[in-house]
Design an enzyme around this catalytic site. Structure first.
Site, short mmCIF file in Angstrom:
data_model
loop_
_atom_site.label_atom_id
_atom_site.label_comp_id
_atom_site.label_asym_id
_atom_site.label_seq_id
_atom_site.Cartn_x
_atom_site.Cartn_y
_atom_site.Cartn_z
N HIS A 343 -6.64 9.85 11.24
CA HIS A 343 -6.27 9.89 13.04
C HIS A 343 -5.06 10.42 13.23
CE1 HIS A 343 -10.49 7.82 13.80
NE2 HIS A 343 -10.79 8.93 13.95
N TYR A 520 -3.67 3.80 9.93
CA TYR A 520 -3.91 3.65 8.99
C TYR A 520 -5.49 3.94 9.50
CZ TYR A 520 -2.13 -1.11 10.49
OH TYR A 520 -2.21 -2.25 11.08
N HIS A 521 -5.82 5.00 10.25
CA HIS A 521 -7.08 4.87 9.76
C HIS A 521 -7.62 6.09 8.39
CE1 HIS A 521 -7.46 4.13 14.58
NE2 HIS A 521 -7.47 3.12 13.17
N THR A 522 -6.66 6.13 7.26
CA THR A 522 -7.22 7.07 6.88
C THR A 522 -8.51 7.06 6.14
OG1 THR A 522 -6.45 5.89 5.11
CG2 THR A 522 -4.96 7.72 6.05
#
Length: 588
Positions: A343, A520-522
């Site tokens: 995101h 950090y929506h990886t």
């Protein structure tokens, strides 16, 4: 130097600095390191070895160790969770600290231009990224999981996964539970609540969003479109990481659960004849000796979106051309490290709060707030500031009626989330088309951080949605409630985009590419998919293709990122993955 001297000769400021340092140094879990050696006597072999004590790994360790006949080993590269992680408003102090992996993406011509790459925070500590994130509890849209199932992953539709969200949850807000009881649980390990302190400016922003027509909603229930005073993974004003929620309550009561911190796993051991994972190899430091530990049943990788694919590749599982480049014997050619996405957002859309609403306290006030927090767990530090409100909306590019493609978040500009004069409005792209990759470090594949290139804005549609998201976000400054309270858009042009017309589309395009940022929506680097999917690494039961006794259970298996903060979905994956393992081994 002047900053250091000012602290040295300012007793109050110096005391505050010392307190912060001590909060980093000490942990409520340190007592586990002092338990009698008898308790730490190690078996020669374990039933399950879990690599990574993060958002999913702690859940898996809890659920598998419920069976007292199974010996479970949990390995974590980081240390015990320090006291500072529990203080919600100190979240920004955790990034770029010793409990952050401090990843950095590769230089890219489309994004992250200011820093020649973007910082990528990731928790290197018990609890993983759940110990350093913003704590927003957002599951995603039901169509996200229905899409997973449609992609060839049976058992992952919304109806299939909802029970696992509920299983984890101990929702402590009666109004939420009573309004949507079929969507929430109250008996799980994970505390979910609103913080006891509500930032005054978040209330104003919440009113402004409603003035624009975004209706209040429970974003984790039937309708995601709208706005909400956000719930968080917290417990009585303190962070509820998966370490504090799933490990601390059981750690001193299950002698079959073994936990090792500060160990670096370098390889999954795979029997060459049977193609079965039989254990792992680990070391305590780059110069220390390696040790092998064996697993009778399974090895489970819960090391995260960067470390799980890295470990697979080091073990001979991954793209053959990449492994051969590093003289690694290819055991299974799979698209490990592909399908990486996130995101994406940017820092550049900045608001000024009203003059009477700024919160820049003096040093004595800060210490008073700290005392109030640790004595009563309330007050300004028991808050994430303006991040306590969020909205989900659609641009004109989104075609499905019930699904958002932009999440709007707010974040105070400052080193403490409740002390600020300015804040960032962050339109988050929920449905990115761009895909990147992770590869082994060219010069130091084992101990060096991998090559990370998310390729933000590689697909032109991503920028189109982002700019429309900016336009929709800017409407907030035209609302009556923001004007009455003195909120204004900061119209200072940012370099090097200041040569362009401020507030034009080309200006925001420039700012987004220069000041790109991850939340950090990886996800996606060990993609779940059917066997015929050339990008797939694991099947619908999270088993690595071609290797028996090896699963990946973390955010890296997500084929597509959910529309929301990924921590809740990762915990759900931990619950469902554990259940599949238990069903497999208890049915034999």
């Amino acid at each position: 130097m002047l900053s250091f001297l000012s602290k040295l000769f300012n007793p109050c400021s110096l005391l505050n600095t010392i307190i912060i340092s001590l909060l980093f140094r000490y942990s409520s879990d340190d007592n586990y390191l002092k338990l009698p050696k008898l308790f730490h006597r190690e078996p020669q072999e374990y039933d399950f070895i879990i690599v990574g004590a993060g958002s999913a790994g702690c859940v898996v360790a809890n659920r598998l160790s419920e069976n007292s006949e199974w010996k479970v080993l949990l390995l974590e590269e980081g240390k015990e969770e320090p006291l500072i992680t529990g203080v919600p408003s100190y979240t920004t102090k955790l990034q770029k600290s010793k409990i952050d992996w401090n990843y950095h993406t590769q230089k890219d011509e489309n994004a992250c231009l200011i820093g020649n790459g973007c910082a990528w925070p990731s928790g290197k500590v018990m609890g993983g990224s759940s110990s350093i994130n913003i704590m927003q509890y957002v599951r995603g849209n039901k169509e996200d999981f229905n899409t997973w199932a449609k992609l060839g992953n049976p058992g992952w539709s919304y109806d299939d996964v909802l029970s696992y969200f509920i299983k984890s949850e101990n929702n402590k807000d009666p109004d939420i539970v009573n309004e949507n009881p079929e969507y929430h649980g109250t008996k799980g390990y994970l505390s979910v609540e609103r913080f006891p302190y509500v930032d005054p400016n978040s209330k104003i922003l919440y009113e402004a969003l409603q003035e624009l027509g975004y209706k209040p909603t429970d974003i984790n229930a039937k309708h995601q479109l709208g706005t909400m005073m956000i719930q968080t993974t917290s417990n009585n004003g303190s962070r509820a990481s998966t370490n504090s929620a799933f490990i601390r309550p059981i750690r001193n009561h299950r002698s079959n659960l073994f936990i090792k911190t500060q160990v670096y796993v370098t390889k999954v051991l795979i029997d060459s004849k049977s193609k079965r994972a039989i254990g792992v190899e680990y070391a305590h430091s780059i110069h220390g000796p390696t040790r092998k530990v064996m697993a009778k049943k399974e090895v489970i990788l819960s090391a995260g979106v960067v470390q799980s694919p890295k470990l697979l590749m080091l073990s001979g599982i991954g793209p053959s051309e990449q492994l051969e480049k590093h003289q690694i014997n290819v055991i299974k050619n799979l698209s490990v490290g592909h399908n990486l996405h996130d995101h994406v957002t940017f820092v550049g859309l900045i608001g000024n709060v009203g003059k009477n609403l700024t919160n820049k306290p003096n040093c004595l006030r800060k210490i008073k707030d700290l005392y109030q927090y640790f004595s009563k767990q309330n007050g300004p530090l028991a808050s994430i500031g303006v991040a306590g409100v969020a909205a989900f909306f659609q641009t004109s590019y989104e075609q499905t009626e019930s699904t958002p493609d932009i999440q709007l978040v707010f974040l105070a500009i400052g080193d403490v989330l409740t002390y600020y004069e300015k804040f960032v409005l962050g339109p988050i792209l929920l449905t990115p088309r761009s895909r990147g990759f992770i590869r082994l470090n060219d010069t130091e594949p084992i101990w060096g951080n991998p090559i990370i290139n998310p390729r933000y804005f590689d697909d032109k549609m991503d920028m189109k949605r982002m700019i429309e998201g900016v336009r929709m976000s800017l409407k907030l400054f035209n609302t009556t409630v923001l004007k009455e309270n003195g909120f204004e858009l900061d119209k200072t042009p940012l370099q090097p985009c200041n040569k362009l017309e401020f507030n034009s589309d080309v200006y925001w395009d420039c700012v987004a590419r220069q000041y790109t940022q991850t939340l950090y929506h990886t996800v996606g680097s060990c993609k779940m998919g059917p066997k015929e999917d050339t990008e797939a690494v694991v099947d619908a039961k999270l088993r690595v293709y071609g290797i028996d006794g090896l699963r990946v259970i973390d955010a890296s298996i997500m084929p597509n990122v959910p529309r929301g903060n990924t921590n809740a979905a990762t915990i759900m994956i931990g619950e469902k993955g554990s259940d599949m393992i238990i069903q497999n081994w208890t049915s034999k």
